[in-house]
Design an enzyme around this catalytic site. Structure first.
Site, short mmCIF file in Angstrom:
data_model
loop_
_atom_site.label_atom_id
_atom_site.label_comp_id
_atom_site.label_asym_id
_atom_site.label_seq_id
_atom_site.Cartn_x
_atom_site.Cartn_y
_atom_site.Cartn_z
N ILE A 1 0.85 -1.19 0.00
CA ILE A 1 0.00 0.00 0.00
C ILE A 1 0.88 1.24 0.00
O ILE A 1 2.02 1.21 0.47
CB ILE A 1 -0.96 -0.02 1.22
CG1 ILE A 1 -2.04 1.07 1.11
CG2 ILE A 1 -0.21 0.03 2.51
CD1 ILE A 1 -3.16 0.93 2.13
N CYS A 2 0.35 2.32 -0.53
CA CYS A 2 1.00 3.63 -0.60
C CYS A 2 2.16 3.57 -1.59
O CYS A 2 1.96 3.24 -2.74
CB CYS A 2 1.43 4.09 0.80
SG CYS A 2 1.67 5.88 0.90
#
Length: 105
Positions: free
Chosen positions: A22-23
């Site tokens: 994620i990110c």
């Protein structure tokens, strides 16, 4: 940049494990050479990294065993997508209800 992390990601992928990020973390998947031709997302500033992938501006993208999310604001849908992948739809819906999350994921 740590080659041990990249090697671990490659190993998980080669052993047919789920690989999730994620990110900005999906860039590690790119460095591991496992994003070519697959649908993926990440934090918007990292989009240009994924030239060989099908980059989608969606909160969460699942491409088989690879699950990616855009950022902190997508953490709950990301987590529920992981639960769905690992434990099934009923478990994900039950958890969503328990945490009062009533948005699509």
């Amino acid at each position: 940049e740590d080659p041990r992390v990249v090697a671990l990601v490659k190993d998980f992928y080669q052993r047919s494990c789920f690989v999730t990020a994620i990110c900005a973390a999906p860039t590690v998947l790119h460095k591991a050479g496992i994003t070519s031709g697959i649908a993926i997302t990440s934090y918007p500033s990292e989009a240009s990294v994924f030239k060989e992938a099908r980059y989608l501006e969606k909160p969460v993208v699942r491409s088989g065993r690879i699950i990616t999310g855009r950022g902190v604001g997508t953490a709950i849908p990301f987590a529920l997508t992981l639960v769905r992948a690992w434990k099934g739809e009923a478990a994900a819906r039950k958890l969503a209800g328990a945490i009062l999350f009533d948005q699509p994921f």
